[in-house]
Design a protein around this motif. Sequence first.
Motif, PDB file in Angstrom:
ATOM      1  N   ASP A  11       0.861  -1.177   0.000  1.00 25.67           N
ATOM      2  CA  ASP A  11       0.000   0.000   0.000  1.00 25.67           C
ATOM      3  C   ASP A  11       0.895   1.224   0.000  1.00 25.67           C
ATOM      4  O   ASP A  11       1.730   1.384   0.872  1.00 25.67           O
ATOM      5  CB  ASP A  11      -0.897  -0.026   1.244  1.00 25.67           C
ATOM      6  N   GLY A  15      -4.003   3.007  -2.092  1.00 31.92           N
ATOM      7  CA  GLY A  15      -4.734   1.763  -2.279  1.00 31.92           C
ATOM      8  C   GLY A  15      -3.807   0.591  -2.053  1.00 31.92           C
ATOM      9  O   GLY A  15      -2.666   0.750  -1.667  1.00 31.92           O
ATOM     10  N   ALA A  34      -7.322  -4.986  -6.681  1.00 33.04           N
ATOM     11  CA  ALA A  34      -6.890  -3.672  -6.205  1.00 33.04           C
ATOM     12  C   ALA A  34      -7.978  -3.042  -5.355  1.00 33.04           C
ATOM     13  O   ALA A  34      -9.160  -3.138  -5.669  1.00 33.04           O
ATOM     14  CB  ALA A  34      -6.565  -2.771  -7.384  1.00 33.04           C
ATOM     15  N   ASP A  35      -7.562  -2.412  -4.278  1.00 40.15           N
ATOM     16  CA  ASP A  35      -8.457  -1.628  -3.425  1.00 40.15           C
ATOM     17  C   ASP A  35      -8.066  -0.168  -3.576  1.00 40.15           C
ATOM     18  O   ASP A  35      -6.918   0.159  -3.834  1.00 40.15           O
ATOM     19  CB  ASP A  35      -8.312  -2.041  -1.957  1.00 40.15           C
ATOM     20  N   GLY A  36      -9.006   0.711  -3.405  1.00 37.89           N
ATOM     21  CA  GLY A  36      -8.676   2.131  -3.393  1.00 37.89           C
ATOM     22  C   GLY A  36      -8.815   2.834  -4.723  1.00 37.89           C
ATOM     23  O   GLY A  36      -8.342   3.939  -4.872  1.00 37.89           O
ATOM     24  N   CYS A  37      -9.429   2.206  -5.713  1.00 37.82           N
ATOM     25  CA  CYS A  37      -9.688   2.856  -6.999  1.00 37.82           C
ATOM     26  C   CYS A  37     -11.191   2.856  -7.240  1.00 37.82           C
ATOM     27  O   CYS A  37     -11.692   2.213  -8.160  1.00 37.82           O
ATOM     28  CB  CYS A  37      -8.995   2.114  -8.139  1.00 37.82           C
ATOM     29  N   PRO A  38     -11.949   3.559  -6.436  1.00 37.34           N
ATOM     30  CA  PRO A  38     -13.408   3.496  -6.574  1.00 37.34           C
ATOM     31  C   PRO A  38     -13.883   4.161  -7.861  1.00 37.34           C
ATOM     32  O   PRO A  38     -13.698   5.352  -8.052  1.00 37.34           O
ATOM     33  CB  PRO A  38     -13.920   4.230  -5.337  1.00 37.34           C
ATOM     34  N   ALA A  42      -8.340   1.786 -13.299  1.00 35.49           N
ATOM     35  CA  ALA A  42      -7.203   1.158 -12.623  1.00 35.49           C
ATOM     36  C   ALA A  42      -6.414   0.352 -13.654  1.00 35.49           C
ATOM     37  O   ALA A  42      -6.981  -0.414 -14.424  1.00 35.49           O
ATOM     38  CB  ALA A  42      -7.687   0.250 -11.499  1.00 35.49           C
ATOM     39  N   ALA A  60     -15.618  -3.549  -4.357  1.00 33.26           N
ATOM     40  CA  ALA A  60     -14.599  -3.186  -3.365  1.00 33.26           C
ATOM     41  C   ALA A  60     -13.295  -2.756  -4.017  1.00 33.26           C
ATOM     42  O   ALA A  60     -12.247  -2.805  -3.392  1.00 33.26           O
ATOM     43  CB  ALA A  60     -14.352  -4.369  -2.431  1.00 33.26           C
ATOM     44  N   GLY A  61     -13.305  -2.363  -5.266  1.00 31.85           N
ATOM     45  CA  GLY A  61     -12.065  -1.960  -5.929  1.00 31.85           C
ATOM     46  C   GLY A  61     -12.092  -2.337  -7.401  1.00 31.85           C
ATOM     47  O   GLY A  61     -13.036  -2.034  -8.103  1.00 31.85           O
ATOM     48  N   CYS A  83      -4.310   4.565 -10.433  1.00 32.70           N
ATOM     49  CA  CYS A  83      -5.744   4.865 -10.441  1.00 32.70           C
ATOM     50  C   CYS A  83      -5.936   6.221 -11.097  1.00 32.70           C
ATOM     51  O   CYS A  83      -5.361   7.213 -10.649  1.00 32.70           O
ATOM     52  CB  CYS A  83      -6.302   4.890  -9.023  1.00 32.70           C
TER      53      CYS A  83
END
Length: 176
Positions: A11, A15, A34-38, A42, A60-61, A83
Motif C-alpha cells: 500500500d 490503495g 486492487a483496493d482504493g480505486c473506486p 485502474a 470493493a475496488g 488509479c
Amino acid sequence: MLGPAAGAAADDGGGAVRLTPSAAAAGDDVRIAADGCPGGTAVARSDAFAADVRLAPRAAGAAGTAHVRPDARPGVFTVRLSCDGRPAATAELTVRPGNVRPVAAEPAVRAHASPVAPVRAGGGGAVAIAAPVAAVDPEDAGPSARQAVAGLVLAGVAAVVFAVRGARRRGRTRSD
C-alpha cells in the motif's frame, strides 16, 4: 519471503494491490485485485507482464488477470497500480525458473493492420492492373485464347437459340 502464498500486497497510501499467486512461471496468469480505486480507471503495469492490464471495476475496488510474458526471466518484478493515471500502490511478483519459453523477436516496425498489396481474393481484371503480368500465376491468369473463343461461340449460339424461340412464339401468338 514475500508474504502469504495467496498474494503479495503493498500500500503506497492510495490503495492496495494483491497478486494471486505472488510467484508464477513464465507464461502463467496472475490474478490482480486492487483496493482504493473506486469507480476510476485502474491499470496494473509490470515488466513481467505481456501487456498492461486494465482492471475491471468491482464493488470493493478493481480486478483483472495479467499474463506473465512467455520469455520472462526468473526474478522479482515490481507491479505498479495506477488509479486514474496516478500512482496508487505497488506489489512484487516473483517469476519462478522453469517454464521460460523463447519468443520470436518482433520486427522493429510493425506491419500494417490490413493488406497493402494485392491479395488473391478474386478481383477480376484488377489483378493485371495491380501486379505486373510476370507476377501473375499462370493458373490464376484467366481463360486462354482458345477458352475465350469457345465461350464467345457458345454465347453466340445461345443468343441465336433464344432469338429463334422468341420468333416462333411470336408467330404462334399472332396466328391463334
